[in-house]
Motif scaffolding. Structure first.
Motif, mmCIF file in Angstrom:
data_model
loop_
_atom_site.group_PDB
_atom_site.id
_atom_site.type_symbol
_atom_site.label_atom_id
_atom_site.label_comp_id
_atom_site.label_asym_id
_atom_site.label_seq_id
_atom_site.Cartn_x
_atom_site.Cartn_y
_atom_site.Cartn_z
ATOM 1 N N ARG A 143 66.756 -2.236 92.664
ATOM 2 C CA ARG A 143 65.316 -2.310 92.940
ATOM 3 C C ARG A 143 65.013 -2.166 94.428
ATOM 4 N NH1 ARG A 143 62.439 -6.830 89.245
ATOM 5 N NH2 ARG A 143 60.907 -6.569 90.878
ATOM 6 N N CYS B 102 60.088 6.709 87.171
ATOM 7 C CA CYS B 102 58.740 6.205 86.889
ATOM 8 C C CYS B 102 57.869 6.088 88.135
ATOM 9 C CB CYS B 102 58.807 4.864 86.175
ATOM 10 S SG CYS B 102 59.501 3.512 87.164
ATOM 11 N N ALA C 183 58.171 3.784 90.527
ATOM 12 C CA ALA C 183 58.028 2.404 91.009
ATOM 13 C C ALA C 183 58.498 2.323 92.460
ATOM 14 C CB ALA C 183 58.841 1.451 90.138
ATOM 15 N N LYS D 252 59.916 -3.225 93.366
ATOM 16 C CA LYS D 252 59.018 -3.391 92.218
ATOM 17 C C LYS D 252 59.789 -3.015 90.964
ATOM 18 C CE LYS D 252 55.373 -4.355 94.664
ATOM 19 N NZ LYS D 252 54.805 -5.664 94.692
ATOM 20 N N CYS E 288 60.783 -1.275 87.371
ATOM 21 C CA CYS E 288 60.515 -0.001 86.711
ATOM 22 C C CYS E 288 59.515 -0.252 85.587
ATOM 23 C CB CYS E 288 61.799 0.587 86.127
ATOM 24 S SG CYS E 288 62.910 1.266 87.373
ATOM 25 N N VAL E 289 58.769 0.769 85.237
ATOM 26 C CA VAL E 289 57.762 0.644 84.186
ATOM 27 C C VAL E 289 57.892 1.792 83.198
ATOM 28 C CG1 VAL E 289 56.089 -0.567 85.647
ATOM 29 C CG2 VAL E 289 56.039 1.909 85.518
ATOM 30 N N ARG F 130 52.749 3.366 79.082
ATOM 31 C CA ARG F 130 52.138 2.088 78.712
ATOM 32 C C ARG F 130 51.982 1.127 79.879
ATOM 33 N NH1 ARG F 130 55.711 -0.313 74.484
ATOM 34 N NH2 ARG F 130 57.323 0.993 75.362
ATOM 35 N N GLY F 131 52.659 1.383 80.995
ATOM 36 C CA GLY F 131 52.573 0.489 82.145
ATOM 37 C C GLY F 131 53.296 -0.826 81.953
ATOM 38 N N VAL F 132 54.231 -0.886 81.026
ATOM 39 C CA VAL F 132 54.978 -2.111 80.739
ATOM 40 C C VAL F 132 56.180 -2.194 81.665
ATOM 41 C CG1 VAL F 132 56.287 -3.350 78.962
ATOM 42 C CG2 VAL F 132 54.259 -2.036 78.329
ATOM 43 N N ASP F 133 56.372 -3.358 82.308
ATOM 44 C CA ASP F 133 57.532 -3.569 83.170
ATOM 45 C C ASP F 133 58.808 -3.623 82.343
ATOM 46 O OD1 ASP F 133 55.769 -3.743 85.258
ATOM 47 O OD2 ASP F 133 56.016 -5.896 85.560
ATOM 48 N N LEU F 134 59.875 -3.016 82.862
ATOM 49 C CA LEU F 134 61.179 -3.044 82.216
ATOM 50 C C LEU F 134 62.052 -4.129 82.825
ATOM 51 C CD1 LEU F 134 61.920 0.788 82.048
ATOM 52 C CD2 LEU F 134 61.098 -0.696 80.222
#
Length: 101
Positions: free
Chosen positions: A25, A32, A34, A38, A40-41, A45-49
């Motif tokens: 990170r 993505c 990011a 921060k 990854c998403v 959908r904008g969902v954090d992994l």
């Protein structure tokens, strides 16, 4: 020291605050988009992994470790008999993990 909203945080403390995160990170994600530090998403959908994308981990390993297999320095892409690879060798991932520890 780095200053954000609020009190300044010494870099030595910042390291331990981020200790639970994957060290990849520390570089931006090419998949993505990011930003560094921060998560990854999923772009649609904008969902954090929970874990970084494989491309981000590969970029991090390339930026931080020498490759014991093909003998290249950090930031230089791994190669197989002169042909550049799109990913890094498995041994370079191991070396990067050791450097991060």
């Amino acid at each position: 020291m780095t200053r954000h909203s609020g009190a300044p945080m010494p870099d030595s403390i910042r390291h331990f605050v981020r200790a639970g995160q994957h060290p990849a990170r520390s570089v931006p994600c090419p998949h993505c988009g990011a930003a560094a530090h921060k998560p990854c998403v999923v772009p649609s959908r904008g969902v954090d992994l929970a874990q970084p994308h494989p491309q981000r981990i590969s970029d991090w390993a390339r930026a931080t470790a020498c490759c014991p297999q093909c003998q290249v320095e950090p930031t230089i892409a791994c190669h197989d008999e002169g042909r550049a690879r799109t990913t890094v060798h498995a041994r370079r991932y191991q070396e990067a993990e050791e450097v991060a520890a």
